[in-house]
Design a protein around this motif. Structure first.
Motif, PDB file in Angstrom:
ATOM      1  N   ALA A 504     -52.208-154.299   3.270  1.00 17.77           N
ATOM      2  CA  ALA A 504     -51.518-155.505   3.770  1.00 17.77           C
ATOM      3  C   ALA A 504     -50.267-155.799   2.961  1.00 17.77           C
ATOM      4  O   ALA A 504     -49.239-156.216   3.504  1.00 17.77           O
ATOM      5  N   GLU A 505     -50.328-155.596   1.651  1.00 25.49           N
ATOM      6  CA  GLU A 505     -49.218-155.985   0.758  1.00 25.49           C
ATOM      7  C   GLU A 505     -48.044-155.008   0.814  1.00 25.49           C
ATOM      8  O   GLU A 505     -47.050-155.207   0.128  1.00 25.49           O
ATOM      9  N   ARG A 506     -48.149-153.954   1.629  1.00 23.66           N
ATOM     10  CA  ARG A 506     -47.082-152.948   1.619  1.00 23.66           C
ATOM     11  C   ARG A 506     -46.205-153.052   2.861  1.00 23.66           C
ATOM     12  O   ARG A 506     -46.693-152.975   3.984  1.00 23.66           O
ATOM     13  N   ASN A 507     -44.910-153.185   2.623  1.00 24.06           N
ATOM     14  CA  ASN A 507     -43.961-153.163   3.723  1.00 24.06           C
ATOM     15  C   ASN A 507     -43.847-151.770   4.297  1.00 24.06           C
ATOM     16  O   ASN A 507     -43.791-151.560   5.496  1.00 24.06           O
ATOM     17  N   ASP A 508     -43.867-150.784   3.412  1.00 21.50           N
ATOM     18  CA  ASP A 508     -43.607-149.417   3.809  1.00 21.50           C
ATOM     19  C   ASP A 508     -44.188-148.527   2.715  1.00 21.50           C
ATOM     20  O   ASP A 508     -44.175-148.901   1.546  1.00 21.50           O
ATOM     21  N   MET A 509     -44.690-147.384   3.082  1.00 22.64           N
ATOM     22  CA  MET A 509     -45.425-146.574   2.108  1.00 22.64           C
ATOM     23  C   MET A 509     -44.539-145.946   1.033  1.00 22.64           C
ATOM     24  O   MET A 509     -45.057-145.474   0.014  1.00 22.64           O
ATOM     25  N   VAL A 510     -43.231-145.907   1.240  1.00 25.90           N
ATOM     26  CA  VAL A 510     -42.352-145.425   0.177  1.00 25.90           C
ATOM     27  C   VAL A 510     -41.693-146.604  -0.541  1.00 25.90           C
ATOM     28  O   VAL A 510     -41.687-146.684  -1.768  1.00 25.90           O
ATOM     29  N   GLU A 511     -41.181-147.527   0.265  1.00 26.94           N
ATOM     30  CA  GLU A 511     -40.472-148.669  -0.319  1.00 26.94           C
ATOM     31  C   GLU A 511     -41.356-149.420  -1.309  1.00 26.94           C
ATOM     32  O   GLU A 511     -40.907-149.828  -2.381  1.00 26.94           O
ATOM     33  N   TYR A 512     -42.633-149.576  -0.957  1.00 30.80           N
ATOM     34  CA  TYR A 512     -43.537-150.326  -1.820  1.00 30.80           C
ATOM     35  C   TYR A 512     -43.570-149.739  -3.234  1.00 30.80           C
ATOM     36  O   TYR A 512     -43.569-150.468  -4.231  1.00 30.80           O
ATOM     37  N   PHE A 513     -43.586-148.426  -3.310  1.00 31.50           N
ATOM     38  CA  PHE A 513     -43.644-147.784  -4.626  1.00 31.50           C
ATOM     39  C   PHE A 513     -42.260-147.775  -5.284  1.00 31.50           C
ATOM     40  O   PHE A 513     -42.118-148.053  -6.471  1.00 31.50           O
ATOM     41  N   GLY A 514     -41.241-147.472  -4.464  1.00 31.91           N
ATOM     42  CA  GLY A 514     -39.882-147.450  -4.991  1.00 31.91           C
ATOM     43  C   GLY A 514     -39.507-148.768  -5.648  1.00 31.91           C
ATOM     44  O   GLY A 514     -38.863-148.802  -6.693  1.00 31.91           O
ATOM     45  N   GLU A 515     -39.944-149.865  -5.031  1.00 29.43           N
ATOM     46  CA  GLU A 515     -39.588-151.186  -5.567  1.00 29.43           C
ATOM     47  C   GLU A 515     -40.178-151.409  -6.959  1.00 29.43           C
ATOM     48  O   GLU A 515     -39.695-152.243  -7.714  1.00 29.43           O
ATOM     49  N   GLN A 516     -41.233-150.695  -7.262  1.00 28.72           N
ATOM     50  CA  GLN A 516     -41.879-150.932  -8.554  1.00 28.72           C
ATOM     51  C   GLN A 516     -41.550-149.877  -9.590  1.00 28.72           C
ATOM     52  O   GLN A 516     -41.925-150.005 -10.746  1.00 28.72           O
ATOM     53  N   LEU A 517     -40.870-148.824  -9.157  1.00 33.05           N
ATOM     54  CA  LEU A 517     -40.526-147.770 -10.098  1.00 33.05           C
ATOM     55  C   LEU A 517     -39.129-148.019 -10.651  1.00 33.05           C
ATOM     56  O   LEU A 517     -38.236-148.470  -9.929  1.00 33.05           O
ATOM     57  N   GLN A 518     -38.947-147.697 -11.918  1.00 33.16           N
ATOM     58  CA  GLN A 518     -37.608-147.753 -12.473  1.00 33.16           C
ATOM     59  C   GLN A 518     -36.874-146.491 -12.029  1.00 33.16           C
ATOM     60  O   GLN A 518     -37.452-145.412 -12.029  1.00 33.16           O
ATOM     61  N   GLY A 519     -35.603-146.665 -11.641  1.00 33.04           N
ATOM     62  CA  GLY A 519     -34.852-145.503 -11.168  1.00 33.04           C
ATOM     63  C   GLY A 519     -34.638-145.531  -9.661  1.00 33.04           C
ATOM     64  O   GLY A 519     -34.017-144.627  -9.108  1.00 33.04           O
ATOM     65  N   TYR A 520     -35.152-146.575  -9.001  1.00 30.39           N
ATOM     66  CA  TYR A 520     -34.991-146.729  -7.563  1.00 30.39           C
ATOM     67  C   TYR A 520     -34.178-147.965  -7.245  1.00 30.39           C
ATOM     68  O   TYR A 520     -34.329-148.992  -7.903  1.00 30.39           O
ATOM     69  N   ALA A 521     -33.340-147.886  -6.211  1.00 29.28           N
ATOM     70  CA  ALA A 521     -32.625-149.071  -5.741  1.00 29.28           C
ATOM     71  C   ALA A 521     -32.725-149.154  -4.228  1.00 29.28           C
ATOM     72  O   ALA A 521     -33.000-148.151  -3.555  1.00 29.28           O
ATOM     73  N   PHE A 522     -32.504-150.345  -3.700  1.00 30.06           N
ATOM     74  CA  PHE A 522     -32.641-150.571  -2.260  1.00 30.06           C
ATOM     75  C   PHE A 522     -31.418-151.264  -1.727  1.00 30.06           C
ATOM     76  O   PHE A 522     -30.996-152.286  -2.246  1.00 30.06           O
ATOM     77  N   SER A 523     -30.869-150.707  -0.679  1.00 35.25           N
ATOM     78  CA  SER A 523     -29.756-151.397  -0.031  1.00 35.25           C
ATOM     79  C   SER A 523     -30.343-152.411   0.935  1.00 35.25           C
ATOM     80  O   SER A 523     -31.524-152.359   1.271  1.00 35.25           O
ATOM     81  N   GLN A 524     -29.497-153.342   1.385  1.00 39.33           N
ATOM     82  CA  GLN A 524     -29.972-154.292   2.393  1.00 39.33           C
ATOM     83  C   GLN A 524     -29.601-153.861   3.796  1.00 39.33           C
ATOM     84  O   GLN A 524     -30.263-154.222   4.758  1.00 39.33           O
ATOM     85  N   PHE A 525     -28.498-153.120   3.903  1.00 39.14           N
ATOM     86  CA  PHE A 525     -28.015-152.751   5.234  1.00 39.14           C
ATOM     87  C   PHE A 525     -27.762-151.255   5.350  1.00 39.14           C
ATOM     88  O   PHE A 525     -27.014-150.830   6.210  1.00 39.14           O
ATOM     89  N   GLY A 526     -28.377-150.498   4.481  1.00 38.35           N
ATOM     90  CA  GLY A 526     -28.128-149.054   4.489  1.00 38.35           C
ATOM     91  C   GLY A 526     -28.891-148.332   5.570  1.00 38.35           C
ATOM     92  O   GLY A 526     -29.636-147.393   5.290  1.00 38.35           O
ATOM     93  N   TRP A 527     -28.678-148.755   6.814  1.00 36.68           N
ATOM     94  CA  TRP A 527     -29.443-148.192   7.922  1.00 36.68           C
ATOM     95  C   TRP A 527     -28.890-146.852   8.375  1.00 36.68           C
ATOM     96  O   TRP A 527     -27.690-146.677   8.487  1.00 36.68           O
ATOM     97  N   VAL A 528     -29.794-145.956   8.665  1.00 41.90           N
ATOM     98  CA  VAL A 528     -29.425-144.651   9.195  1.00 41.90           C
ATOM     99  C   VAL A 528     -30.254-144.413  10.449  1.00 41.90           C
ATOM    100  O   VAL A 528     -31.460-144.690  10.466  1.00 41.90           O
ATOM    101  N   GLN A 529     -29.598-143.908  11.495  1.00 37.29           N
ATOM    102  CA  GLN A 529     -30.318-143.690  12.756  1.00 37.29           C
ATOM    103  C   GLN A 529     -31.386-142.608  12.573  1.00 37.29           C
ATOM    104  O   GLN A 529     -31.124-141.536  12.031  1.00 37.29           O
ATOM    105  N   SER A 530     -32.572-142.922  13.027  1.00 38.27           N
ATOM    106  CA  SER A 530     -33.655-141.946  12.971  1.00 38.27           C
ATOM    107  C   SER A 530     -33.845-141.339  14.353  1.00 38.27           C
ATOM    108  O   SER A 530     -33.924-140.125  14.517  1.00 38.27           O
TER     109      SER A 530
END
Ligand code: GLN
Ligand code: ZN
Length: 773
Positions: A504-530
């Motif tokens: 329940a607490e996870r937005n996404d299976m990668v983002e959740y971990f990335g947010e807690q690891l040092q060395g990761y950053a997140f854009s707000q609008f860095g969308w790429v077409q899938s």
């Protein structure tokens, strides 16, 4: 053409292979979705699309040639199928608008389809080694082609009206066939002779419309081609040689390998080469380039978001420019479709995770075109004409190169001291299995799920409220705990054997971990077409990876405290985290993966210490990282599997390691899968009717397997009989005492009222299976 145009021809020319079409603020996504919901008309949708094209050209107008027809409402391969008149029969009887038929193939239905005139959508698959998915063209021996050039000619007219210098972009005939799938036993290559005349007519029509250059994409040239395919390339371009336009044959995503001589000697006016991924072979290309050909070099990475080191790039370009003079063109390495549109979007909002320092290291599509322009000016007008730009660029490059946020000596040292032992379990599978059977008694055909339970609207709203500081951390925690408790109580009622906390607490299976690891950053609008209207926002792996604190232990411990049943800890594996991120270009993917592996390993060990006896490490994206050339697979698999083993294998024999993979092609990687040595692997199988297990049987795969018994993408509820039947098929291939019963994948996209009856029937089936065993 004007005289200005002619003088430009004396110099290095700048162009682009394709621009993101989703729009700066994902305008296309919203227009499409509104159209499908019948909230806007076809006219409104087309107007939005036109606006995006026009904006894109305006953004690129400093280039000598901008791409036209790189835009697509859904997918450029599907556009090609329409242009070539290659449409599946199942839509032939619809005679409403062409656009509606287009969406029927794209996604099974269009707008206005009520009652639903659904047809099955075209299959979707990954475009080379990117995360972009195209609609696979369907062909049979009967396939014929007829030109439908209205769309491309309309876009050419639009570009002309806007007054930009442009070149239309096409997918080349060989790549088009290569991407197609035979729906019968025919050989798609036999269609080439029928296909080429359509391309010839198309090129003539483009010439009549005033087009001088056409970019014809043949990325297939960076893959391993057998002689039949190589011959097809030669035949195709011989046939197109007499076209009244100049062809720029575009290759990208790698070196040309064995196709180098072939490619450079095709009768085309120019060739585009990916000098980022193909840097190692660039000298060969320059050397072997025939004297009459234009060479376009893709010098700016179209697959990643880092600033280009302009000074270093100029250093290697200057001798090339001197040698080739007006035969040199410059461009990004590939279409910019694979990067977000504009970094400036990140600056104007109250940025949370991308601070000024990290921002200074990045370039999205628009920024990459500025870089290209600087390179062009430096080569055409001298370095001094851009000394400020180069100095600024060099400062950013140096800042990243020396930042202590990027370089953590302790992490590098840890990777350097990895030994073989780190990836090894204490004992082999048989010994472990016996210990686990005592430590963790489970019935025959144990039941479990893959990790996630429905991400309900309430959960998503709570997370949003928390992010916006509308609810406190403790309120958020309480809400998530309540969700976890609910999931556990339901699983207990169902009688599942190994429970999960539900993610329940996870937005996404990668983002959740990335947010807690040092060395990761997140854009707000860095969308790429899938695909289509769907976009992803890949996290940015920018520095050495460390784990400052446990990431899942508290939630898992809480979940375990609520039940006496075994709780399965749930982690995302290093390879998947890597493959779904923008990764560093200053160290190998292998090194980044090993760093991630060490971080996940710490988490695994902390979970074990907290009393969690079953730990699943998802590697959903292991296959996605496979290189384009099969000859390079083994090297990738070596470090990818080693990374998984390092993350998983620092535990006692009694701790049961699971992994999960949601795809259905194991034939060519079964050895690697076995080498991962997870005690249990759960896989997607329901749609293959368990035939997928053949390869596990043939390989004598020694460990336990949970072949998915129902497709979680569908709302359909499987009956106990269906599940039983599938598992009996599985048991014909794998001994029953090594089988688990579980769905194909996580349940986060489903509703609780779909999940509960489905799992009820699954558990029911396990009981039947035990009774007949
Ligand atoms: N544990 C994840 C889930 O259940 C796995 C998802 C995946 O494999 N894509 O959602
Ligand atoms: Zn899955």
């Amino acid at each position: 053409m004007t005289t200005e145009y002619q003088t430009q021809q004396k110099k290095v020319r700048l162009h682009n292979l394709g621009f993101p079409r989703i729009g700066n603020k994902r305008e296309l996504k919203f227009a499409l979705e509104n159209y499908w919901k019948n909230d806007i008309t076809e006219g409104q949708l087309l107007a939005s699309a036109k606006q995006i094209r026009s904006n894109n050209w305006a953004l690129q107008q400093t280039l000598d040639l901008v791409p036209v027809a790189d835009f697509s409402l859904y997918d450029q391969v599907l556009d090609m199928s329409f242009m070539l008149g290659n449409l599946p029969h199942r839509i032939a009887h619809f005679n409403d608008s062409e656009l509606d038929n287009y969406f029927r193939i794209a996604r099974g239905r269009s707008a206005n389809d009520s009652p639903c005139q659904c047809v099955h959508a075209g299959e979707m698959t990954k475009w080379f080694d990117t995360n972009y998915h195209y609609i696979v063209p369907e062909v049979t021996a009967e396939t014929s082609f007829t030109l439908n050039s209205a769309r491309i000619l309309a876009q050419v007219a639009e570009a002309k009206a806007q007054g930009v210098n442009f070149k239309p972009v096409l997918i080349g005939p060989v790549t088009y066939l290569w991407l197609s799938k035979e729906k019968d036993t025919s050989n798609k290559l036999d269609l080439l002779d029928k296909l080429l005349p359509v391309y010839q007519t198309l090129l003539s029509e483009l010439a009549q419309a005033g087009v001088e250059w056409v970019q014809i994409d043949e990325p297939v040239l960076v893959t391993e081609l057998d002689s039949a395919w190589q011959d097809a390339v030669i035949e195709a371009y011989q046939a197109l040689k007499s076209s009244p336009v100049k062809l720029l044959l575009a290759t990208y995503f790698g070196t040309l390998g064995d196709n180098l001589t072939l490619s450079l000697n095709l009768p085309v006016a120019g060739i585009h080469y990916d000098a980022v991924r193909g840097k190692s072979a660039l000298a060969h290309v320059i050397e072997a380039l025939p004297a009459d050909k234009i060479l376009s070099l893709g010098v700016i990475d179209g697959r990643n978001i880092w600033k280009t080191d302009l000074t270093a790039t100029l250093e290697y370009l200057q001798p090339i420019a001197a040698k080739l003079a007006d035969r040199l063109w410059l461009a990004p390495s590939c279409s910019l479709l694979h990067v977000p549109v504009n970094l400036d979007n990140e600056v104007t909002v109250n940025k949370a995770s991308l601070d000024a320092e990290i921002l200074s290291w990045l370039a999205f599509a628009e920024q990459k075109l500025v870089e290209l322009t600087v390179l062009g000016k430096a080569l055409n007008n001298g370095i001094n004409s851009v000394s400020n730009e180069l100095a600024e660029n060099q400062a950013a490059i140096n800042s990243r190169r020396t930042s202590t946020r990027v370089h953590n000596p302790a992490v590098k040292a840890a990777v350097n001291s990895i030994t073989n032992d780190l990836g090894k379990r204490l004992s082999g599978y048989t010994v472990r299995a016996a210990k686990q059977a005592t430590h963790l008694p489970l019935p025959l055909y144990p039941t479990t799920t893959i990790g996630s339970f429905p991400q309900t609207k309430e959960i998503r709203q709570a997370r949003l409220a928390f992010k916006k500081h509308n609810i406190s951390a403790s309120e958020y925690e309480a809400k998530m705990k309540a969700e976890i408790e609910y999931a556990i109580r339901e699983q207990e009622k169902l009688g599942l054997d190994v429970l999960v906390h539900g993610e329940a607490e996870r937005n996404d299976m990668v983002e959740y971990f990335g947010e807690q690891l040092q060395g990761y950053a997140f854009s707000q609008f860095g969308w790429v077409q899938s695909y289509g209207s769907r976009c992803v926002k890949p996290p940015i792996l920018f520095g050495d990876i460390s784990r400052p604190h446990p990431m899942t232990v508290a939630w898992t411990k809480y979940a375990q405290s609520l039940t006496t049943k075994p709780m399965k800890g749930m982690l995302t594996g290093p390879v998947t985290i890597l493959n779904w991120s923008f990764v560093r270009d200053d160290q190998s993917r292998r090194d980044s993966c090993l760093q991630l592996a060490l971080a996940v390993r710490q988490e695994v060990q902390d979970l074990e210490a907290a009393g969690v006896n079953v730990i699943q490490i998802d590697e959903a994206a292991l296959r996605e990282g496979l290189p384009l050339r099969q000859s390079e697979w083994q090297e990738y698999l070596n470090w990818a599997v080693e990374s998984f083993r390092i993350s998983a294998n620092g535990v006692k024999d009694e701790t049961q390691i699971h992994t999960h993979m949601c795809y259905s092609e194991f034939n060519d990687i079964i050895e690697a899968i076995a080498h991962m040595d997870a005690d249990v692997i759960t896989i997607e199988t329901s749609r293959s009717d368990m035939e997928l297990l053949d390869v596990f049987e043939k390989f004598a795969y020694p460990n336990q397997i949970g072949p998915g018994v129902y497709d979680i993408h569908s709302p359909n509820i499987p009956s106990p009989e269906q599940v039983t039947k599938l598992m009996l098929k599985a048991a014909e291939r794998i001994p029953a005492n090594r089988l688990w019963v579980n769905p194909d994948c996580g349940l986060k996209t489903r509703q609780w009222d779909e999940v509960l009856p489905a799992l009820q029937n699954m558990v029911e089936a396990a009981k039947i299976l035990r009774a007949v065993a």
